[in-house]
Design an enzyme around this catalytic site. Structure first.
Site, mmCIF file in Angstrom:
data_model
loop_
_atom_site.group_PDB
_atom_site.id
_atom_site.type_symbol
_atom_site.label_atom_id
_atom_site.label_comp_id
_atom_site.label_asym_id
_atom_site.label_seq_id
_atom_site.Cartn_x
_atom_site.Cartn_y
_atom_site.Cartn_z
ATOM 1 N N HIS A 64 -44.034 17.501 4.441
ATOM 2 C CA HIS A 64 -43.139 18.582 4.846
ATOM 3 C C HIS A 64 -42.294 18.067 5.997
ATOM 4 O O HIS A 64 -42.831 17.576 6.998
ATOM 5 C CB HIS A 64 -43.937 19.814 5.276
ATOM 6 C CG HIS A 64 -43.092 20.992 5.636
ATOM 7 N ND1 HIS A 64 -42.750 21.954 4.709
ATOM 8 C CD2 HIS A 64 -42.497 21.339 6.789
ATOM 9 C CE1 HIS A 64 -41.981 22.862 5.303
ATOM 10 N NE2 HIS A 64 -41.821 22.511 6.565
ATOM 11 N N LYS A 124 -51.241 16.374 1.894
ATOM 12 C CA LYS A 124 -49.975 17.033 2.243
ATOM 13 C C LYS A 124 -49.969 17.247 3.748
ATOM 14 O O LYS A 124 -50.881 17.861 4.296
ATOM 15 C CB LYS A 124 -49.831 18.368 1.516
ATOM 16 C CG LYS A 124 -48.474 19.031 1.714
ATOM 17 C CD LYS A 124 -48.352 20.277 0.836
ATOM 18 C CE LYS A 124 -46.929 20.843 0.883
ATOM 19 N NZ LYS A 124 -46.578 21.390 2.211
ATOM 20 N N PRO A 138 -47.893 24.459 -2.866
ATOM 21 C CA PRO A 138 -49.017 25.375 -2.707
ATOM 22 C C PRO A 138 -48.587 26.533 -1.819
ATOM 23 O O PRO A 138 -48.157 26.326 -0.685
ATOM 24 C CB PRO A 138 -50.091 24.511 -2.019
ATOM 25 C CG PRO A 138 -49.325 23.427 -1.333
ATOM 26 C CD PRO A 138 -48.095 23.184 -2.156
ATOM 27 N N MET A 139 -48.662 27.758 -2.328
ATOM 28 C CA MET A 139 -48.232 28.934 -1.577
ATOM 29 C C MET A 139 -49.345 29.966 -1.562
ATOM 30 O O MET A 139 -49.818 30.390 -2.620
ATOM 31 C CB MET A 139 -46.968 29.539 -2.195
ATOM 32 C CG MET A 139 -45.750 28.660 -2.093
ATOM 33 S SD MET A 139 -44.256 29.423 -2.778
ATOM 34 C CE MET A 139 -44.551 29.215 -4.541
ATOM 35 N N CYS A 193 -50.991 23.112 7.437
ATOM 36 C CA CYS A 193 -50.979 24.523 7.810
ATOM 37 C C CYS A 193 -50.927 24.668 9.330
ATOM 38 O O CYS A 193 -51.813 24.172 10.037
ATOM 39 C CB CYS A 193 -52.217 25.230 7.257
ATOM 40 S SG CYS A 193 -52.281 26.984 7.698
ATOM 41 N N GLY A 202 -39.498 20.941 1.704
ATOM 42 C CA GLY A 202 -38.717 21.631 2.725
ATOM 43 C C GLY A 202 -37.258 21.755 2.375
ATOM 44 O O GLY A 202 -36.610 20.788 1.964
ATOM 45 N N ASP A 203 -36.730 22.977 2.524
ATOM 46 C CA ASP A 203 -35.290 23.256 2.388
ATOM 47 C C ASP A 203 -34.731 23.080 0.976
ATOM 48 O O ASP A 203 -33.515 22.963 0.817
ATOM 49 C CB ASP A 203 -34.470 22.391 3.354
ATOM 50 C CG ASP A 203 -34.570 22.878 4.796
ATOM 51 O OD1 ASP A 203 -35.177 23.941 5.020
ATOM 52 O OD2 ASP A 203 -34.049 22.195 5.693
ATOM 53 N N GLN A 235 -55.350 22.284 -4.171
ATOM 54 C CA GLN A 235 -55.327 21.951 -2.750
ATOM 55 C C GLN A 235 -56.479 22.628 -2.021
ATOM 56 O O GLN A 235 -56.718 23.824 -2.190
ATOM 57 C CB GLN A 235 -54.018 22.371 -2.084
ATOM 58 C CG GLN A 235 -53.938 21.887 -0.635
ATOM 59 C CD GLN A 235 -52.697 22.341 0.091
ATOM 60 O OE1 GLN A 235 -52.601 23.498 0.485
ATOM 61 N NE2 GLN A 235 -51.739 21.430 0.273
#
Length: 378
Positions: free
Chosen positions: A203, A175, A51-52, A134, A234-235, A105
């Site tokens: 994350h 999440k 989700p961005m 967040c 992540g990454d 989300q």
């Protein structure tokens, strides 16, 4: 699926449900496309788009599904605004019949908003997710996102209340980020698992970490300590990153944010954005110039020289953007409507977007833009 079903059965027995009800829930879950992905023996792992904020919208989801992305999340939607405002509902969520499997989300700080928003949206997706990661100041101050990690009872209440209202063939997930140590992180994930979630996304950083490497050891411990599927976030900047991390941690899903934003072909094994993805993007129906252009800035970062990149990033009209790419890459047959896109941004205003100046032009390098918004991705 056997491991998942056995564990789910014990949880449902814990809730004192009748055997027939338990059987029906298990049967319904097997018809959920998200669960089916996790159960697919042909997939070494599930390829997931994070989700961005403002970026994992319908048009981008359409693109990455063309390049082997299995599962997409919407940007975080504020649950209270979604319930109260028809404008928010129209602006913050768009989908179509091909946009599946899809997880929506929500950002919520109480179970009432989470349940009410989920009930409105659930006919149009395959599951809902609670954002507990967040790290933005406004979110922490108002009890959203990562602040929920300090209030696990709210997380558990959100999941339990929604499980009582949601159709059995829809998923509920959370999440979150890591806590200060491995033991606390594992314990929290086990508590969340016990509430009835379908899967967990983790994350691999704490709230206060930004550029540090993710803690794969902790992610591995979490995956080994719960029975529901775990998605690692992540990454992941390449398919090889995803393969390596999956082999070490054993997590069932691999989620990318920055990596897939820069390279929509990441999960298909491309090292950089394939030209075919640029062409596909130009032939998807868009409604907003700013985000149409922003995505191309990210996608073309490694395809253009520095001089060409500076020129492209400062373009102000959709017609100029399309003409530049046609000349640069010899792209034919661009969708005509994408030449005349307007600049008015979609979406509701408010604290969620206070860190993004929507009137700011895209004159900086892509990494500068990402740095300004990356903490909103979780």
């Amino acid at each position: 699926m056997l491991k998942f079903n056995v564990h789910l059965t014990f949880r449902l027995i814990y809730y004192n449900l009748a055997p027939k009800t338990i059987k029906n829930i298990i049967s319904s879950m097997s018809n959920n496309p998200v669960i089916n992905l996790f159960d697919d023996p042909s997939k070494k792992f599930i390829k997931v788009c994070a989700p961005m904020v403002r970026y994992s919208k319908l048009q981008f989801r359409k693109l990455i599904r063309m390049y082997e992305c299995d599962l997409c999340f919407t940007p975080m939607i504020m649950a209270d605004s979604y319930v109260k405002s028809a404008k928010a509902r129209a602006h913050e969520f768009q989908t179509d019949t091909d946009d599946r499997p899809l997880i929506v989300q929500f950002g919520a700080n109480n179970s009432s908003d989470f349940v009410n928003a989920s009930n409105l949206i659930i006919p149009y997706c395959d599951g809902v997710d609670l954002n507990c990661g967040c790290p933005q100041r406004w979110a922490l101050n108002d009890g959203y996102g990562a602040q929920l990690l300090k209030n696990p009872e709210i997380i558990k209440d959100c999941v339990r209340q929604l499980r009582n209202h949601l159709p059995a063939n829809k998923t509920i997930s959370v999440k979150l980020r890591l806590l200060d140590n491995h033991r606390q992180s594992v314990d929290l994930c086990q508590q969340i698992e016990a509430t009835g979630v379908s899967f967990i996304t983790v994350h691999g950083r704490t709230v206060f970490q930004k550029n540090e490497a993710i803690d794969q050891e902790c992610l591995k411990l979490i995956n080994e300590s719960v029975s529901v599927p775990v998605i690692l976030n992540g990454d992941i900047k390449s398919l090889s990153d995803a393969i390596t991390m999956q082999e070490y941690t054993g997590c069932r899903g691999m989620m990318s944010a920055r990596g897939i934003l820069h390279n929509p072909g990441l999960f298909a094994g491309y090292q950089n954005t394939p030209l075919s993805a640029v062409q596909d993007w130009l032939n998807i129906n868009h409604t907003n110039f700013l985000w149409f252009h922003h995505h191309l800035v990210f996608m073309c970062e490694n395809l253009l020289t520095k001089t060409a990149r500076n020129t492209f990033n400062q373009l102000r009209k959709a017609s100029d953007v399309v003409s530049f790419l046609e000349d640069q890459f010899y792209i034919p047959n661009v969708l005509p409507s994408n030449r005349v896109l307007g600049k008015e941004p979609g979406g509701t205003s408010g604290a969620y977007y206070e860190n993004i100046d929507i009137k700011k032009t895209v004159s900086s390098q892509p990494e500068d833009i990402v740095d300004s918004i990356i903490n909103l991705f979780d």
